[in-house]
Write an enzyme that holds these catalytic residues in place. Structure first.
Site, PDB file in Angstrom:
ATOM      1  N   GLY A   1       1.872  -7.662  -4.075  1.00  0.00           N
ATOM      2  CA  GLY A   1       2.972  -8.594  -4.480  1.00  0.00           C
ATOM      3  C   GLY A   1       3.718  -8.941  -3.279  1.00  0.00           C
ATOM      4  O   GLY A   1       4.499  -8.329  -2.803  1.00  0.00           O
ATOM      5  N   THR A   2       3.760  -9.852  -2.630  1.00  0.00           N
ATOM      6  CA  THR A   2       4.057 -10.046  -1.237  1.00  0.00           C
ATOM      7  C   THR A   2       4.696 -11.396  -0.978  1.00  0.00           C
ATOM      8  O   THR A   2       4.362 -12.384  -1.598  1.00  0.00           O
ATOM      9  CB  THR A   2       2.742  -9.922  -0.449  1.00  0.00           C
ATOM     10  OG1 THR A   2       2.200  -8.641  -0.720  1.00  0.00           O
ATOM     11  CG2 THR A   2       2.962 -10.101   1.028  1.00  0.00           C
TER      12      THR A   2
END
Length: 531
Positions: free
Chosen positions: A348-349
């Site tokens: 998740g970046t």
């Protein structure tokens, strides 16, 4: 690198922008935070940090105050890499996970000591021009007064919720009205604003040695975790020399392990044995070679990469030209294969980039890993914590085996290009394991085929699902699908709609004119802006 084509041959709603000062990331309000710093007299690092801090508020499903961070800064012909990833609590041993096949993915057991706050402080201290506290003003305002949630963030927010624990603080802070916000709904988190203000006022010390650290450790103990105040106080970041791999008239730089950026460099090194330029960029033959090169690189990275202190061979062995040429000979142009690791010579970046008129360029990535990370949000603080501990292995003797004080294998990777020693581009692609393939595919288009950065980002992408399985983006043509299937690739259904095919940003410097061209991926709410 020479951009040979300024057309946009792929379906896109974006145009590249040209400016002397630029910021690009996945959320428009965060872009504005960075631009505000540049207009206030700050430099590219100030802009990058204000953007990163704002993203913890405006895109909380992807990153948070409790994230990890990596960055590469190019300034005056010098490159500096920063590893601000966290370590497992000192008391952790493999015995704690006896009987399990894999590390926990949620909850406190998946949390390593968060490194982003220390990364913000270190970057500001070394390179920043503005006071550290000034960088927090936009984020604090968004968290205190609220902001309208953008469409893609709203969708990813909602997609993450069903996979998260319900009793570790998430609902209290991030599920107003008992659900994820809808597009356009105003979201505020005043506890988060208060925590950011404390971090700003103490240059990060409140997070590692003050009341915020105490709140995190108290919550950890309440849930049986081993995190201690000493673990937080002992956290350090590392300045590192970025790895270098020549390709297509430029040098590609990545942060060395414990990250997976080396996989993209290995794949590019393998492709150097083939004449890609003789093949059309969207042809079956060209895409097949890239897929096979990436599979070879991943096979080695998953076998050999972990905390550099416990790796059995150095990164240089994995980038050895003779070794990569030997791996290239394993590729059959007429057949897909499932490769195992080779035998290298022993020895998740959210993503953002920023650049300023002085030539300083920043490539920065921070992440909670999976959507909302561990699902832990510390009561009364708005601090959501990453789940990077899920990246450890439980295989005895593996270089990435869980252990006290170790850093896990990391997926997030900022990229950087130089040419003749001068900064050329800051770039990145978000989305877990899509990141090295994303770097590979966009760089091949940019450096081999001379595409402009917007076209390189717009083009349909593939990702690997293990074995012979390959996912193709819906915009990929039927001819490519049929051709790859005929070679033995198993065209898979999309396995992870949250990560999908990544999204990225590029800033490329026109060295002759002293201006930048910036592009932002249409797969997210991203934006590039400048002046």
């Amino acid at each position: 690198m020479v951009v040979r084509c300024w057309s946009l041959p792929y379906a896109s709603s974006r145009q590249p922008i040209f400016a002397r000062n630029v910021v690009a990331t996945s959320q428009p309000l965060a872009v504005q935070a960075g631009i505000a710093m540049l207009q206030a007299g700050g430099n590219a690092v100030d802009a990058a940090l204000a953007t990163a801090i704002a993203l913890t508020v405006t895109e909380p499903c992807s990153n948070g105050i409790g994230s990890d961070l990596f960055a590469i800064v190019g300034d005056q012909g010098e490159l500096a890499g920063l590893n601000a990833s966290g370590r497992a609590p000192a008391a952790v041993t493999p015995a704690r996970y006896a009987g399990r096949n894999e590390m926990p993915r949620r909850g406190w057991e998946a949390v390593t000591i968060p490194g982003a706050v220390a990364g913000w402080a270190a970057l500001s201290q070394r390179f920043g021009a503005l006071p550290f506290a000034d960088l927090f003003a936009p984020a604090i305002r968004y968290a205190r007064d609220g902001f309208p949630v953008s469409p893609v963030v709203a969708a990813k927010w909602a997609a993450a919720v069903p996979h998260l624990p319900s009793d570790l603080g998430l609902a209290e802070h991030f599920l107003p009205r008992g659900r994820a916000p809808l597009p356009g709904e105003v979201f505020a988190c005043r506890p988060m604003a208060a925590s950011l203000a404390k971090i700003a006022a103490t240059h990060g010390n409140a997070f590692y040695r003050g009341e915020l650290a105490e709140a995190m450790v108290r919550h950890a103990r309440d849930h049986g975790a081993l995190h201690t105040l000493a673990d937080f106080a002992d956290h350090t970041v590392d300045w590192v020399t970025p790895l270098a791999q020549d390709y297509g008239g430029a040098t590609v730089h990545e942060i060395p392990p414990n990250g997976q950026g080396i996989a993209a460099q290995m794949a590019l090194g393998i492709l150097a044995s083939f004449d890609l330029a003789a093949l059309p960029p969207d042809s079956v033959a060209c895409q097949h070679l890239q897929i096979e090169a990436m599979k070879l690189a991943f096979a080695d990275v998953h076998r050999y990469v972990g905390d550099p202190a416990t790796m059995e061979l150095p990164a240089s062995a994995l980038l050895d030209p003779a070794y990569l040429a030997a791996r290239a000979r394993s590729i059959d142009p007429a057949r897909a294969q499932d490769f195992g690791p080779g035998s290298p010579p022993k020895g998740g970046t959210v993503y953002l980039c920023a650049a300023d008129a002085s030539g300083m360029m920043v490539s920065l990535i921070q992440s909670n890993y999976l959507g909302f990370g561990s699902g832990v949000v510390v009561p009364g603080t708005g601090i959501s914590l990453q789940n990077r501990g899920a990246g450890f292995s439980l295989a005895p003797g593996h270089p990435n085996e869980i252990g006290g004080g170790k850093r896990p294998f990391h997926t997030i990777i900022p990229g950087f290009l130089t040419r003749d020693g001068a900064s050329l581009a800051a770039f990145g692609v978000m989305g877990g394991p899509i990141q090295p393939p994303g770097h590979l595919q966009t760089l091949v288009r940019l450096l081999t085929y001379g595409m402009n950065p917007q076209a390189a980002l717009d083009a349909p992408r593939w990702k690997l699902e293990g074995g012979l399985a390959v996912d193709l983006e819906p915009t990929a043509g039927d001819e490519l699908r049929r051709g790859l299937a005929a070679l033995g690739h198993e065209i898979a259904a999309i396995a992870d709609p949250y990560m999908d095919f990544g999204a990225g940003q590029f800033i490329v410097r026109n060295q002759a004119e002293g201006v930048y061209v910036a592009a932002s991926d249409p797969r997210r709410d991203g934006q590039a802006a400048g002046f």
